[in-house]
Scaffold this motif. Structure first.
Motif, PDB file in Angstrom:
ATOM      1  N   LYS A   1      -5.591   2.052   1.566  1.00 10.85           N
ATOM      2  CA  LYS A   1      -4.292   2.727   1.544  1.00 10.85           C
ATOM      3  C   LYS A   1      -3.428   2.341   2.739  1.00 10.85           C
ATOM      4  O   LYS A   1      -2.203   2.387   2.671  1.00 10.85           O
ATOM      5  CB  LYS A   1      -4.469   4.244   1.511  1.00 10.85           C
ATOM      6  N   ALA A   2      -4.059   1.964   3.838  1.00  9.17           N
ATOM      7  CA  ALA A   2      -3.304   1.536   5.019  1.00  9.17           C
ATOM      8  C   ALA A   2      -2.725   0.136   4.828  1.00  9.17           C
ATOM      9  O   ALA A   2      -1.808  -0.255   5.544  1.00  9.17           O
ATOM     10  CB  ALA A   2      -4.199   1.575   6.255  1.00  9.17           C
TER      11      ALA A   2
ATOM     12  N   ALA B   1       1.138  -0.237   2.016  1.00  2.00           N
ATOM     13  CA  ALA B   1       1.950   0.742   2.721  1.00  2.00           C
ATOM     14  C   ALA B   1       3.207   0.059   3.267  1.00  2.00           C
ATOM     15  O   ALA B   1       3.193  -1.144   3.496  1.00  2.00           O
ATOM     16  CB  ALA B   1       1.145   1.349   3.872  1.00  2.00           C
TER      17      ALA B   1
ATOM     18  N   GLY C   1      -1.662   4.985   5.529  1.00  2.00           N
ATOM     19  CA  GLY C   1      -3.074   5.266   5.309  1.00  2.00           C
ATOM     20  C   GLY C   1      -3.491   6.521   6.043  1.00  2.00           C
ATOM     21  O   GLY C   1      -2.750   7.058   6.873  1.00  2.00           O
ATOM     22  N   TYR C   2      -4.690   6.993   5.714  1.00  2.00           N
ATOM     23  CA  TYR C   2      -5.298   8.119   6.423  1.00  2.00           C
ATOM     24  C   TYR C   2      -4.395   9.357   6.338  1.00  2.00           C
ATOM     25  O   TYR C   2      -3.968   9.719   5.264  1.00  2.00           O
ATOM     26  CB  TYR C   2      -5.635   7.699   7.861  1.00  2.00           C
TER      27      TYR C   2
END
Length: 197
Positions: free
Chosen positions: A18-19, A22, A181-182
């Motif tokens: 996900k990072a 982005a 992300g995160y």
């Protein structure tokens, strides 16, 4: 570094995927259930998928209230998530019972839509009124998550006039809130313009 997604053996404390994809736009989706209870939730797997017809889509793992409501009522709104509303966006990501009004939970106000019954977030700088098209079940791996892609046709667009400059939407001035992300959110830092060759 190299790893294969089938095993996800990257060795890092958190999944980095996900990072890498982005920043992602946030679909801040408002809907009503069949009884008229409002629901509001952000989705970071969201985007504009086509024009003519104008179609947006969002996806999530497991069946959530937004998807259930949209499939029951046939409509929803994509509200523009901006930096000034980061805390409200974040609060509406909380998993709560279906009868909880996330507008109230986040201290937000409802605004009526023109063509559909689902409410808009009054504080948002733009809105897309949508009619439900269909849900596409995505291929699933082994495990408890079943991903669904919810598609909708945009019927009407609302834009705060303050962000129209010389006939164009000033997206940078609207300060879109994006997902990284995160636990990270992102903001736009500038614009680079190029004419297509």
């Amino acid at each position: 570094m190299y790893y294969e997604t089938a095993t996800n053996d990257h060795g890092l404390p958190h999944d980095p995927l996900k990072a890498l994809v982005a920043p992602r736009p946030i679909g801040w989706i408002s809907s009503l259930d069949a009884k008229g209870t409002p629901n509001l939730a952000p989705y970071s797997f969201f985007n504009l998928l086509s024009t003519h017809p104008t179609i947006v889509g969002f996806s999530s793992a497991t069946l959530k209230d937004s998807q259930r409501n949209i499939e029951e009522t046939g409509e929803f709104v994509c509200n523009f998530a901006s930096v000034d509303l980061i805390d409200a966006v974040n609060i509406t990501s909380k998993h709560v019972a279906a009868d909880i009004d996330e507008f109230e939970l986040a201290g937000l106000h409802q605004a009526p839509s023109r063509l559909i019954s689902a409410p808009r977030v009054r504080e948002a700088r733009a809105h897309l009124e949508c009619e439900y098209l269909k849900t596409v079940e995505l291929p699933s791996a082994e495990g408890p998550m079943v991903w669904s892609l919810v598609l909708g046709r945009v019927l009407a667009v609302h834009i705060d006039d303050r962000y129209l400059k010389e006939g164009l939407v000033d997206t940078l001035a609207m300060e879109p809130l994006t997902r990284m992300g995160y636990m990270d959110y992102g903001v736009l830092g500038g614009v680079e313009t190029r004419s297509r060759p």
